[in-house]
Design a protein around this motif. Structure first.
Motif, PDB file in Angstrom:
ATOM      1  N   GLU A 140    -156.361  -1.866 -12.679  1.00  0.00           N
ATOM      2  CA  GLU A 140    -156.303  -2.984 -11.690  1.00  0.00           C
ATOM      3  C   GLU A 140    -155.009  -3.060 -10.899  1.00  0.00           C
ATOM      4  OE1 GLU A 140    -157.920  -5.586 -10.638  1.00  0.00           O
ATOM      5  OE2 GLU A 140    -159.828  -4.925 -11.769  1.00  0.00           O
ATOM      6  N   HIS A 141    -153.784  -2.480 -11.705  1.00  0.00           N
ATOM      7  CA  HIS A 141    -152.506  -2.401 -10.706  1.00  0.00           C
ATOM      8  C   HIS A 141    -152.823  -1.351  -9.588  1.00  0.00           C
ATOM      9  CE1 HIS A 141    -150.331  -4.987 -13.357  1.00  0.00           C
ATOM     10  NE2 HIS A 141    -150.198  -4.424 -14.413  1.00  0.00           N
ATOM     11  N   ILE A 142    -153.501  -0.285 -10.036  1.00  0.00           N
ATOM     12  CA  ILE A 142    -153.749   0.786  -8.888  1.00  0.00           C
ATOM     13  C   ILE A 142    -154.540   0.219  -7.960  1.00  0.00           C
ATOM     14  CG2 ILE A 142    -154.756   2.979  -8.456  1.00  0.00           C
ATOM     15  CD1 ILE A 142    -154.274   3.538 -11.424  1.00  0.00           C
ATOM     16  N   ILE A 143    -155.684  -0.698  -7.975  1.00  0.00           N
ATOM     17  CA  ILE A 143    -156.300  -1.183  -7.036  1.00  0.00           C
ATOM     18  C   ILE A 143    -155.529  -2.171  -6.180  1.00  0.00           C
ATOM     19  CG2 ILE A 143    -158.106  -2.822  -6.509  1.00  0.00           C
ATOM     20  CD1 ILE A 143    -159.376  -0.142  -7.491  1.00  0.00           C
ATOM     21  N   PHE A 144    -154.494  -2.984  -6.890  1.00  0.00           N
ATOM     22  CA  PHE A 144    -153.616  -3.680  -6.025  1.00  0.00           C
ATOM     23  C   PHE A 144    -152.864  -3.151  -5.272  1.00  0.00           C
ATOM     24  CE2 PHE A 144    -149.691  -6.063  -5.838  1.00  0.00           C
ATOM     25  CZ  PHE A 144    -150.016  -7.219  -5.475  1.00  0.00           C
ATOM     26  N   GLU A 145    -152.316  -1.828  -5.671  1.00  0.00           N
ATOM     27  CA  GLU A 145    -151.495  -0.995  -4.925  1.00  0.00           C
ATOM     28  C   GLU A 145    -152.048  -0.622  -3.539  1.00  0.00           C
ATOM     29  OE1 GLU A 145    -147.915  -0.439  -4.857  1.00  0.00           O
ATOM     30  OE2 GLU A 145    -147.839  -1.629  -6.895  1.00  0.00           O
ATOM     31  N   ILE A 146    -153.345  -0.302  -3.908  1.00  0.00           N
ATOM     32  CA  ILE A 146    -153.982   0.414  -2.620  1.00  0.00           C
ATOM     33  C   ILE A 146    -154.409  -0.634  -1.788  1.00  0.00           C
ATOM     34  CG2 ILE A 146    -156.404   1.532  -2.055  1.00  0.00           C
ATOM     35  CD1 ILE A 146    -154.211   3.198  -3.174  1.00  0.00           C
ATOM     36  N   MET A 147    -154.796  -2.015  -2.340  1.00  0.00           N
ATOM     37  CA  MET A 147    -155.122  -3.244  -1.255  1.00  0.00           C
ATOM     38  C   MET A 147    -153.811  -3.526  -0.652  1.00  0.00           C
ATOM     39  SD  MET A 147    -158.433  -3.232  -1.798  1.00  0.00           S
ATOM     40  CE  MET A 147    -158.893  -4.704  -0.975  1.00  0.00           C
TER      41      MET A 147
END
Length: 291
Positions: A140-147
């Motif tokens: 989820e943290h990775i998705i946040f960084e991408i978004m």
């Protein structure tokens, strides 16, 4: 039915190529790439965490039951396909070795993780409940960084990915171990790397032993001690795996495959294949490619 065995790079799966990286939730990724249900290869590392769904996932002709809390690690060149039952979701990360390596000073760092050695028994991990929650939060943290891109966002993604790798690797590691390979373990890894490079043109253990500056008997003893297999079996197993991978491409004739693998003639290749698989290459192809 699939007409050829495609090889995808990251660019072919995304309109945007950023540092050899593609990150997505699994459901929209699958919806955008329905052709990935058929057998295919990747030129990159492929990481999937399932949070919902059921069905099967095949990697190099070994089938696994899909379930929530399961994480898959795949290395470049492996053939895989999936068949899901109902709605399936999770996370997916496609990345090149260069994406991680550019961040580290240690060459071959990914080789230190058991699940990136190409051995399927290490590549599919059913996470305990607490580890599943931890790894899911990291995704989820990775998705946040991408978004929501921010300064040094790519480095943050790398750090989060490394946390996932280290966390999962610790699940199967000896707590008392130092993490450092013994001499024989290093020797075996180097032998496996040489096989990966030369299985088609170097067929005898003695020739690999010469490249490793050891005796054939020493090489054979190391393989039997650490894997329970002879040095020759490792070469034959890798040749057989590549034969299976090539057979998923109906545009290649049996003669083409025999030639690529440096067999003296088709009959020798057929005998070699049938001795282990109990079917001819043609019969194996029909089983794999049937609708």
């Amino acid at each position: 039915m699939i007409q050829s065995i495609p090889v995808y790079d990251i660019c072919s799966l995304s309109d945007v190529r950023q540092d050899d990286l593609l990150i997505s939730r699994f459901a929209p990724y699958l919806d955008a790439h329905k052709n990935l249900f058929f057998p295919h290869r990747h030129s990159f590392y492929h990481l999937v965490l399932f949070t919902r769904g059921a069905g099967t996932h095949s990697i190099d002709f070994e089938r696994f039951d899909v379930m929530p809390g399961q994480i898959y690690f795949m290395v470049p060149g492996q053939v895989h396909s999936w068949q899901f039952e109902g709605f399936t979701d999770g996370y997916i990360i496609n990345f090149s070795e260069a994406f991680i390596q550019s961040f580290l000073l240690q060459p071959g760092y990914l080789d230190s993780f058991s699940f990136f050695n190409g051995n399927l028994k290490d590549a599919v991990v059913n996470l305990p409940a607490d580890s599943f929650a931890t790894v899911k939060e990291l995704f989820e943290h990775i998705i946040f960084e991408i978004m929501k891109p921010a300064p040094l966002g790519s480095d943050m993604v790398r750090l989060l990915m490394l946390q996932i790798f280290i966390h999962v690797n610790r699940l199967n590691s000896n707590p008392a171990g130092s993490g450092k390979l013994t001499y024989n373990q290093t020797l075996l890894k180097n032998y496996q790397k040489l096989i990966e490079q030369h299985y088609a043109d170097i067929k005898l253990p003695k020739d690999y032993a010469e490249l490793l500056y050891i005796t054939p008997n020493h090489l054979n003893a190391v393989c039997k001690d650490l894997l329970g297999l002879s040095a020759g079996e490792l070469i034959r197993n890798r040749t057989l795996l590549e034969a299976k991978r090539l057979l998923t491409n109906p545009q290649l004739s049996i003669s083409d495959i025999s030639l690529r693998l440096n067999f003296s003639d088709n009959s020798y290749f057929t005998k070699f294949f049938k001795k282990t698989e109990s079917v001819t290459p043609e019969e194996f192809r029909k089983q794999i490619l049937k609708p």
